[in-house]
Design an enzyme around this catalytic site. Structure first.
Site, PDB file in Angstrom:
ATOM      1  N   GLU A   1       0.830  -1.207   0.000  1.00 14.61           N
ATOM      2  CA  GLU A   1       0.000   0.000   0.000  1.00 14.61           C
ATOM      3  C   GLU A   1       0.864   1.257   0.000  1.00 14.61           C
ATOM      4  O   GLU A   1       0.605   2.206  -0.758  1.00 14.61           O
ATOM      5  CB  GLU A   1      -0.923   0.007   1.224  1.00 14.61           C
ATOM      6  CG  GLU A   1      -1.864  -1.190   1.294  1.00 14.61           C
ATOM      7  CD  GLU A   1      -1.300  -2.359   2.084  1.00 14.61           C
ATOM      8  OE1 GLU A   1      -2.070  -3.053   2.748  1.00 14.61           O
ATOM      9  OE2 GLU A   1      -0.061  -2.579   2.038  1.00 14.61           O
TER      10      GLU A   1
ATOM     11  N   CYS B   1      -0.261   0.051   7.571  1.00 16.22           N
ATOM     12  CA  CYS B   1      -0.748   0.433   6.242  1.00 16.22           C
ATOM     13  C   CYS B   1      -2.176   0.954   6.312  1.00 16.22           C
ATOM     14  O   CYS B   1      -2.579   1.779   5.482  1.00 16.22           O
ATOM     15  CB  CYS B   1      -0.674  -0.757   5.303  1.00 16.22           C
ATOM     16  SG  CYS B   1       1.019  -1.269   4.926  1.00 16.22           S
TER      17      CYS B   1
ATOM     18  N   ALA C   1      13.098 -35.624 -10.187  1.00 15.63           N
ATOM     19  CA  ALA C   1      13.136 -35.815 -11.630  1.00 15.63           C
ATOM     20  C   ALA C   1      12.973 -37.299 -11.894  1.00 15.63           C
ATOM     21  O   ALA C   1      13.613 -38.131 -11.246  1.00 15.63           O
ATOM     22  CB  ALA C   1      14.460 -35.312 -12.207  1.00 15.63           C
TER      23      ALA C   1
ATOM     24  N   ARG D   1      15.452 -23.336  -5.585  1.00 16.82           N
ATOM     25  CA  ARG D   1      16.377 -23.289  -4.444  1.00 16.82           C
ATOM     26  C   ARG D   1      16.634 -21.859  -3.983  1.00 16.82           C
ATOM     27  O   ARG D   1      16.827 -21.602  -2.797  1.00 16.82           O
ATOM     28  CB  ARG D   1      17.718 -23.928  -4.832  1.00 16.82           C
ATOM     29  CG  ARG D   1      17.719 -25.431  -4.938  1.00 16.82           C
ATOM     30  CD  ARG D   1      19.131 -25.887  -5.247  1.00 16.82           C
ATOM     31  NE  ARG D   1      19.275 -27.330  -5.369  1.00 16.82           N
ATOM     32  CZ  ARG D   1      20.432 -27.946  -5.569  1.00 16.82           C
ATOM     33  NH1 ARG D   1      21.564 -27.221  -5.680  1.00 16.82           N
ATOM     34  NH2 ARG D   1      20.487 -29.259  -5.659  1.00 16.82           N
TER      35      ARG D   1
ATOM     36  N   THR E   1      21.834 -38.915   0.622  1.00 20.11           N
ATOM     37  CA  THR E   1      22.176 -38.001  -0.474  1.00 20.11           C
ATOM     38  C   THR E   1      23.534 -37.357  -0.242  1.00 20.11           C
ATOM     39  O   THR E   1      24.325 -37.191  -1.182  1.00 20.11           O
ATOM     40  CB  THR E   1      21.085 -36.929  -0.606  1.00 20.11           C
ATOM     41  OG1 THR E   1      19.857 -37.555  -0.971  1.00 20.11           O
ATOM     42  CG2 THR E   1      21.461 -35.888  -1.654  1.00 20.11           C
TER      43      THR E   1
ATOM     44  N   ASP F   1      26.126 -38.131  -3.203  1.00 22.21           N
ATOM     45  CA  ASP F   1      26.333 -37.060  -4.175  1.00 22.21           C
ATOM     46  C   ASP F   1      27.298 -35.973  -3.718  1.00 22.21           C
ATOM     47  O   ASP F   1      27.743 -35.170  -4.548  1.00 22.21           O
ATOM     48  CB  ASP F   1      24.989 -36.402  -4.510  1.00 22.21           C
ATOM     49  CG  ASP F   1      23.988 -37.379  -5.109  1.00 22.21           C
ATOM     50  OD1 ASP F   1      24.423 -38.403  -5.654  1.00 22.21           O
ATOM     51  OD2 ASP F   1      22.773 -37.115  -5.006  1.00 22.21           O
TER      52      ASP F   1
ATOM     53  N   LEU G   1      14.153 -40.621   1.864  1.00 27.18           N
ATOM     54  CA  LEU G   1      13.811 -39.397   2.586  1.00 27.18           C
ATOM     55  C   LEU G   1      12.369 -38.992   2.287  1.00 27.18           C
ATOM     56  O   LEU G   1      11.604 -38.664   3.199  1.00 27.18           O
ATOM     57  CB  LEU G   1      14.765 -38.271   2.207  1.00 27.18           C
ATOM     58  CG  LEU G   1      14.446 -36.903   2.822  1.00 27.18           C
ATOM     59  CD1 LEU G   1      14.469 -36.961   4.341  1.00 27.18           C
ATOM     60  CD2 LEU G   1      15.417 -35.836   2.312  1.00 27.18           C
TER      61      LEU G   1
ATOM     62  N   PHE H   1       8.172 -38.742   4.790  1.00 23.51           N
ATOM     63  CA  PHE H   1       7.177 -37.685   4.931  1.00 23.51           C
ATOM     64  C   PHE H   1       5.748 -38.230   4.824  1.00 23.51           C
ATOM     65  O   PHE H   1       4.803 -37.467   4.804  1.00 23.51           O
ATOM     66  CB  PHE H   1       7.399 -36.600   3.876  1.00 23.51           C
ATOM     67  CG  PHE H   1       8.526 -35.660   4.216  1.00 23.51           C
ATOM     68  CD1 PHE H   1       8.273 -34.394   4.707  1.00 23.51           C
ATOM     69  CD2 PHE H   1       9.852 -36.049   4.045  1.00 23.51           C
ATOM     70  CE1 PHE H   1       9.307 -33.533   5.023  1.00 23.51           C
ATOM     71  CE2 PHE H   1      10.894 -35.197   4.364  1.00 23.51           C
ATOM     72  CZ  PHE H   1      10.623 -33.942   4.860  1.00 23.51           C
TER      73      PHE H   1
END
Length: 384
Positions: free
Chosen positions: A58, A92, A162, A192, A204, A208, A314, A318
């Site tokens: 605003e 505001c 992927a 990211r 990981t 990697d 991983l 979840f």
């Protein structure tokens, strides 16, 4: 004073929503907000919240006017209820009242406890006409990460993977670089660069040796600084990162947080701290409990968006296979134009998996993008 919707309200609110999204990655933990000032059927000013600590939408719009007097008699379209408290910036609601606007159209009420209807109340007490819930569903979609953190105290969780067109994330020999093309991988770095944390696990890290940073380039290929430098968060159930790993070698430059279970070798923690890593002890070695405790701690640090960068194990942590409960809110599935085949070639989510199909996590398609021959599908979990 209240009012009904007027012709043109949705048009101007959509413009305000388009402005708001430009703050993505720059304003968190604040919400993305856009504002359009309209007078005599014409847009006289527009603004959005550019950066955390800077002017709100605003005020940004009001400051863009050639003269403050121009706002008198105007209608302000705001994607979220104007704030009414003193934080890093003044309220505001008071700025709109002083400017002399006669009508304020709000997409949705702000559930933040210090606002939560107070801004609307102040405007109405000043005699300003207030219209609510114009394109409310669109505003809720845009602000879903902020709304979740305010309401639950935990961040919005984004899972990314992927996979091939036949649903594999690696070959039977566990090779995975690269399934998708260069543009898809650039898009991952864009993601990211706007999140608060990138969460991974030791599998990981050991496989990697990732940096887990964001590499942004402009149209000419020149490196640019992303909106945010995400904290690297590692779940350490049994093992800890090597002192020679890239994460620990750069821990003094990029914040690296290790969430450890009681099973890790506590004698190694002092050396990791000396290299710059922060260590947070969890009271359980159960993967799902570790995830819950970690997300709670990240929410306490006012993190709005957390991205999962890890393997199938991983991601599987979840989900609760007995109840079907899922702790991921948004899924970015990159589908590469390749086929791997193979019964033992892994898919994106491991773990015990679900039995009854009625426990399946239900999703809604939010966006589809094509990058050369790759496709990115962005889904959001349907709230149960």
């Amino acid at each position: 004073m209240t009012s009904t919707h007027h012709p043109g309200d949705e048009h101007w609110m959509r413009l305000a929503l388009d402005l708001a999204v430009q703050g993505q990655g720059y304003v968190e933990p604040n919400p993305m907000v856009g504002c359009v000032l309209v007078k005599d059927g014409l847009c006289i000013a527009r603004g959005y919240h550019h950066v955390f600590g800077g002017p709100h939408a605003e005020v940004d719009a009001l400051q863009s006017l050639r003269s403050p007097d121009e706002a008198a008699g105007a209608t302000a379209y705001v994607t979220l209820e104007p704030c009414c408290h003193h934080g890093k910036t003044p309220p505001c609601s008071e700025a709109l009242i002083r400017a002399g606007v006669t009508r304020v159209v709000v997409a949705m009420r702000d559930p933040f406890p210090k606002v939560d209807g107070g801004g609307i109340r102040q405007l109405r007490q000043a005699g300003i006409e207030v219209t609510l819930d114009v394109l409310k569903a669109d505003a809720e979609t845009l602000l879903a990460p902020y709304l979740k953190r305010v309401r639950t105290g935990t961040p919005w969780v984004i899972a990314k993977w992927a996979m091939t067109a036949d649903g594999r994330i690696a070959t039977v020999s566990r090779q995975s670089q690269w399934i998708t093309g260069a543009e898809s991988r650039r898009q991952v770095h864009r993601l990211r660069g706007r999140v608060d944390a990138i969460l991974t696990a030791m599998g990981t890290v050991e496989a990697d040796d990732p940096m887990l940073n964001a590499r942004w380039v402009d149209a000419e290929g020149v490196a640019v600084t992303p909106p945010r430098i995400a904290k690297r968060v590692v779940l350490c159930r049994r093992r800890l990162p090597s002192l020679q790993s890239k994460l620990i070698q750069t821990a003094d430059a990029i914040e690296t947080w290790l969430f450890t279970s009681p099973l890790v070798d506590g004698d190694r923690l002092a050396a990791l701290r000396q290299r710059g890593a922060s260590v947070f002890a969890l009271d359980s070695d159960d993967p799902q409990s570790m995830v819950r405790q970690t997300l709670k701690r990240l929410g306490e640090q006012e993190m709005t968006n957390v991205m999962i960068e890890g393997g199938a194990a991983l991601l599987g942590s979840f989900w609760d296979p007995t109840s079907g409960e899922c702790l991921v809110d948004e899924f970015h599935a990159y589908i590469g134009a390749k086929l791997f085949g193979g019964v033992t070639a892994p898919g994106p989510i491991a773990g015990a998996g679900l039995g009854p199909i009625d426990l399946a996590t239900k999703l809604t398609l939010n966006r589809v993008d094509r990058f050369e021959d790759d496709v990115r599908l962005i889904y959001r979990r349907v709230a149960s």
